[in-house]
Design an enzyme around this catalytic site. Structure first.
Site, PDB file in Angstrom:
ATOM      1  N   PRO A  85       0.824  -1.209   0.000  1.00 30.65           N
ATOM      2  CA  PRO A  85       0.000   0.000   0.000  1.00 30.65           C
ATOM      3  C   PRO A  85       0.864   1.267   0.000  1.00 30.65           C
ATOM      4  O   PRO A  85       0.435   2.337  -0.394  1.00 30.65           O
ATOM      5  CB  PRO A  85      -0.803  -0.099   1.308  1.00 30.65           C
ATOM      6  CG  PRO A  85      -0.615  -1.473   1.811  1.00 30.65           C
ATOM      7  CD  PRO A  85       0.630  -2.019   1.205  1.00 30.65           C
ATOM      8  N   GLU A 112       1.293  -7.871   7.882  1.00 35.64           N
ATOM      9  CA  GLU A 112       1.435  -6.415   7.766  1.00 35.64           C
ATOM     10  C   GLU A 112       2.547  -6.043   6.787  1.00 35.64           C
ATOM     11  O   GLU A 112       3.017  -4.911   6.755  1.00 35.64           O
ATOM     12  CB  GLU A 112       1.755  -5.829   9.145  1.00 35.64           C
ATOM     13  CG  GLU A 112       0.692  -6.075  10.194  1.00 35.64           C
ATOM     14  CD  GLU A 112      -0.604  -5.346   9.900  1.00 35.64           C
ATOM     15  OE1 GLU A 112      -1.643  -6.015   9.789  1.00 35.64           O
ATOM     16  OE2 GLU A 112      -0.567  -4.110   9.737  1.00 35.64           O
ATOM     17  N   ARG A 154      -0.582  -7.836 -21.458  1.00 35.55           N
ATOM     18  CA  ARG A 154      -1.368  -7.424 -22.625  1.00 35.55           C
ATOM     19  C   ARG A 154      -0.584  -6.491 -23.532  1.00 35.55           C
ATOM     20  O   ARG A 154      -0.941  -6.273 -24.682  1.00 35.55           O
ATOM     21  CB  ARG A 154      -2.685  -6.786 -22.230  1.00 35.55           C
ATOM     22  CG  ARG A 154      -2.562  -5.448 -21.554  1.00 35.55           C
ATOM     23  CD  ARG A 154      -3.920  -4.954 -21.090  1.00 35.55           C
ATOM     24  NE  ARG A 154      -4.796  -4.590 -22.186  1.00 35.55           N
ATOM     25  CZ  ARG A 154      -4.743  -3.391 -22.795  1.00 35.55           C
ATOM     26  NH1 ARG A 154      -3.842  -2.494 -22.425  1.00 35.55           N
ATOM     27  NH2 ARG A 154      -5.583  -3.106 -23.780  1.00 35.55           N
ATOM     28  N   ASP A 169      -5.621   2.114 -26.116  1.00 43.04           N
ATOM     29  CA  ASP A 169      -6.565   1.998 -24.995  1.00 43.04           C
ATOM     30  C   ASP A 169      -6.439   3.213 -24.073  1.00 43.04           C
ATOM     31  O   ASP A 169      -5.620   4.090 -24.293  1.00 43.04           O
ATOM     32  CB  ASP A 169      -6.323   0.689 -24.248  1.00 43.04           C
ATOM     33  CG  ASP A 169      -4.961   0.658 -23.600  1.00 43.04           C
ATOM     34  OD1 ASP A 169      -4.606  -0.345 -23.014  1.00 43.04           O
ATOM     35  OD2 ASP A 169      -4.247   1.680 -23.711  1.00 43.04           O
TER      36      ASP A 169
HETATM   37  C1  JCH Z   1       1.032  -1.404   7.302  1.00 42.90           C
HETATM   38  O1  JCH Z   1      -0.315  -1.564   6.915  1.00 42.90           O
HETATM   39  C2  JCH Z   1      -0.598  -2.669   6.166  1.00 42.90           C
HETATM   40  C3  JCH Z   1       0.286  -3.124   5.205  1.00 42.90           C
HETATM   41  C4  JCH Z   1      -0.063  -4.267   4.468  1.00 42.90           C
HETATM   42  C5  JCH Z   1      -1.270  -4.910   4.689  1.00 42.90           C
HETATM   43  C6  JCH Z   1      -1.677  -6.129   3.935  1.00 42.90           C
HETATM   44  N1  JCH Z   1      -0.669  -6.507   2.944  1.00 42.90           N
HETATM   45  C7  JCH Z   1       0.335  -7.382   3.174  1.00 42.90           C
HETATM   46  C8  JCH Z   1       1.104  -7.483   2.033  1.00 42.90           C
HETATM   47  C9  JCH Z   1       0.521  -6.640   1.062  1.00 42.90           C
HETATM   48  C10 JCH Z   1       0.859  -6.321  -0.254  1.00 42.90           C
HETATM   49  C11 JCH Z   1       0.116  -5.379  -0.932  1.00 42.90           C
HETATM   50  C12 JCH Z   1      -0.975  -4.756  -0.308  1.00 42.90           C
HETATM   51  C13 JCH Z   1      -1.722  -3.685  -1.007  1.00 42.90           C
HETATM   52  C14 JCH Z   1      -1.342  -3.040  -2.166  1.00 42.90           C
HETATM   53  C15 JCH Z   1      -2.326  -2.068  -2.392  1.00 42.90           C
HETATM   54  N2  JCH Z   1      -2.374  -1.153  -3.431  1.00 42.90           N
HETATM   55  N3  JCH Z   1      -3.222  -2.170  -1.422  1.00 42.90           N
HETATM   56  N4  JCH Z   1      -2.856  -3.148  -0.558  1.00 42.90           N
HETATM   57  C16 JCH Z   1      -1.343  -5.097   0.983  1.00 42.90           C
HETATM   58  C17 JCH Z   1      -0.580  -6.027   1.669  1.00 42.90           C
HETATM   59  C18 JCH Z   1      -2.142  -4.428   5.635  1.00 42.90           C
HETATM   60  C19 JCH Z   1      -1.802  -3.310   6.374  1.00 42.90           C
END
Ligand code: JCH
Length: 239
Positions: A85, A112, A154, A169
């Site tokens: 994220p 996490e 793609r 696209d």
């Molecule tokens: C520190 O806060 C958190 C950090 C990670 C998580 C869950 N989590 C664990 C690995 C993982 C890989 C990618 C993603 C992800 C990517 C996008 N764009 N949204 N979410 C989420 C992910 C929950 C909470």
């Protein structure tokens, strides 16, 4: 292109063998390897996570297991992609960059996330991209990998039936796609815009661009602001 994915849920990546991507694999355009991270554990519980230093909720993925897995799967020609994220935004431009790579490895985190030293260590030997597919939080990286792989695959020559699709696209000219129509001419009292049935391709192209510009203006004004200075002509600006 060679794609390898490391995950504790290999079954999540089954869609990579289906439909369009499956055909690309069958035709040898892409070779795909999915690896179970737990294959690099050595304890009876196959532990891949541990409590976070500094406290806080949830668990963090252990660096040792990831380090051994990436040492096996990656080479110095690998581009390592780590969905998170907290990553830089995954965009069509990033997809085009990744489509030029010979070897992509995707590290799917869970819990996490992955101990930061895994990325720091890998960055010593290869290019590493921490990517976000959007401003929302998933449970792990697997779904993000499916999104990235589909958007990249793609763009590879021969994968799409109609190569013009990828070239034309959404986002290819920085604008959103306008509306599309097919038969019948009228459906539930809704007609197809007359211009599309006119056969006048200069007018059709102009109408389509106007629709794309208007839609982008309404839904993603920041994309219009980001267009190059000379992208909009006098007609566009009058819209
Ligand atoms: C520190 O806060 C958190 C950090 C990670 C998580 C869950 N989590 C664990 C690995 C993982 C890989 C990618 C993603 C992800 C990517 C996008 N764009 N949204 N979410 C989420 C992910 C929950 C909470």
């Amino acid at each position: 292109m060679r794609i390898d994915v490391v995950t504790i849920f290999p079954e999540y990546l089954a869609p990579l063998r289906a439909a369009l991507l499956g055909k690309a694999v069958d035709r040898g355009l892409i070779s795909v390897g999915v690896h179970d991270l737990r294959d690099w554990t050595h304890d009876v519980h196959k532990a891949v996570d541990d409590s976070p230093y500094g406290g806080g909720p949830g668990m963090v993925m252990k660096p040792q297991v990831w380090g051994d897995a990436l040492d096996t799967v990656c080479t110095d020609r690998t581009r390592l992609v780590v969905p998170t994220p907290a990553g830089r935004p995954f965009t069509q431009a990033v997809a085009r960059e990744l489509a030029d790579e010979e070897h992509l490895v995707f590290a799917c985190g869970r819990y996490e996330g992955i101990d930061q030293r895994v990325v720091d260590d890998a960055s010593r030997r290869m290019r590493v991209d921490e990517l976000s597919i959007g401003d929302y939080v998933l449970v792990g990286g697997e779904v993000a990998v499916l999104v990235v792989v589909e958007a990249v695959a793609r763009l590879l020559p021969g994968v799409l039936g109609n190569p013009r699709s990828a070239a034309e696209d959404s986002f290819s000219d920085g604008l959103l796609e306008g509306p599309s129509y097919t038969r019948p001419e009228v459906w539930r009292e809704l007609p197809v815009p007359d211009v599309l049935r006119s056969g006048n391709h200069r007018l059709i192209d102009r109408w389509r661009r106007d629709q794309a510009l208007r839609r982008t203006w309404e839904r993603r004004p920041e994309l219009v602001d980001a267009l190059p200075e000379d992208a909009l002509d006098k007609h566009d600006r009058a819209l």
